[in-house]
Scaffold this motif. Sequence first.
Motif, PDB file in Angstrom:
ATOM      1  N   PRO A   1     -75.167  -9.172  53.142  1.00  0.00           N
ATOM      2  CA  PRO A   1     -75.010  -8.881  54.604  1.00  0.00           C
ATOM      3  C   PRO A   1     -74.883  -7.490  54.688  1.00  0.00           C
ATOM      4  CG  PRO A   1     -73.158  -8.638  52.128  1.00  0.00           C
ATOM      5  CD  PRO A   1     -74.524  -9.294  52.497  1.00  0.00           C
TER       6      PRO A   1
ATOM      7  N   TYR B   1     -65.281 -16.631  60.001  1.00  0.00           N
ATOM      8  CA  TYR B   1     -66.471 -16.287  60.652  1.00  0.00           C
ATOM      9  C   TYR B   1     -66.673 -16.848  61.673  1.00  0.00           C
ATOM     10  CZ  TYR B   1     -68.635 -19.671  58.148  1.00  0.00           C
ATOM     11  OH  TYR B   1     -68.326 -21.806  57.521  1.00  0.00           O
TER      12      TYR B   1
ATOM     13  N   LEU C   1     -72.836 -17.498  52.804  1.00  0.00           N
ATOM     14  CA  LEU C   1     -71.438 -16.964  52.451  1.00  0.00           C
ATOM     15  C   LEU C   1     -70.203 -16.994  51.132  1.00  0.00           C
ATOM     16  CD1 LEU C   1     -69.547 -14.522  54.144  1.00  0.00           C
ATOM     17  CD2 LEU C   1     -68.599 -16.392  55.113  1.00  0.00           C
TER      18      LEU C   1
ATOM     19  N   ILE D   1     -72.156 -14.821  63.405  1.00  0.00           N
ATOM     20  CA  ILE D   1     -72.200 -14.667  61.760  1.00  0.00           C
ATOM     21  C   ILE D   1     -74.123 -14.647  61.560  1.00  0.00           C
ATOM     22  CG2 ILE D   1     -72.056 -17.828  62.479  1.00  0.00           C
ATOM     23  CD1 ILE D   1     -71.472 -15.487  59.160  1.00  0.00           C
TER      24      ILE D   1
ATOM     25  N   PHE E   1     -75.803 -11.005  58.077  1.00  0.00           N
ATOM     26  CA  PHE E   1     -76.628 -11.962  57.205  1.00  0.00           C
ATOM     27  C   PHE E   1     -78.504 -11.329  56.975  1.00  0.00           C
ATOM     28  CE2 PHE E   1     -72.956 -13.216  56.081  1.00  0.00           C
ATOM     29  CZ  PHE E   1     -72.131 -12.795  54.475  1.00  0.00           C
TER      30      PHE E   1
ATOM     31  N   PHE F   1     -66.445 -12.154  60.024  1.00  0.00           N
ATOM     32  CA  PHE F   1     -68.514 -11.468  60.002  1.00  0.00           C
ATOM     33  C   PHE F   1     -67.832 -12.591  62.001  1.00  0.00           C
ATOM     34  CE2 PHE F   1     -67.953 -12.599  55.339  1.00  0.00           C
ATOM     35  CZ  PHE F   1     -68.822 -11.104  55.245  1.00  0.00           C
TER      36      PHE F   1
END
Length: 208
Positions: A172, A128, A38, A162, A166, A159
């Motif tokens: 993302p 997240y 992140l 999580i 991604f 997020f």
Amino acid sequence: MNEQPTQTPSNLPGPAFAPLRLAIILGSVREGRFADTLSSWLVPELRRLHDGELDVIDLRHAGLSFGWGHEPAPLPEGTPGFDERIAAADGFVFVVPEYNHSFPGPLKTAIDQAYSEWNAKPAAFVSYGGTSGGLRAVEQLRLVLGELHVVDIRDGVSFPNIGRQFDANGQPRDAEGVRQAVRLMLGQLEWWARALQTARRQRPYGSR
């Protein structure tokens, strides 16, 4: 009659605005933490949008002891300590996961290392976790920071689930939506950071 010029920040009396310094605090120290993925995306994004300074404070390498046999590696000579880095910041971005409906214990330990260094500064949150996106952790973190006279920013970045947010390249999946959320959050954070920086310079916080 000659009109008087309107005063703007550039012609107000007193020293010019100092650049804003924001500290990004990585609130997890676990092995395999998602904070690394992140933050690898978030920090460059913030650098692109923010024209001041950024200080990334990774609690793993901040010279703090978190108990349970954990002894931190000594900081290189001349490296500022955690409390000094908090004192130097004008605002904060917490990157925080949700563990058992709250934020991580090491983050609480870190927060407690300082007091007045936090005062009269704003904080924003990038959270997240599972279905809640870390929002339960943020709500508890707001309570702790309120005791330290920190102004918490309403709009953050969250997020949920999580692991699905991604792609394999660490980007993302909803890139534009997340960027809009970051811009909104940062705009509010910078506004409060500037306002409180100016207020602290004009009058020490807590004075009468």
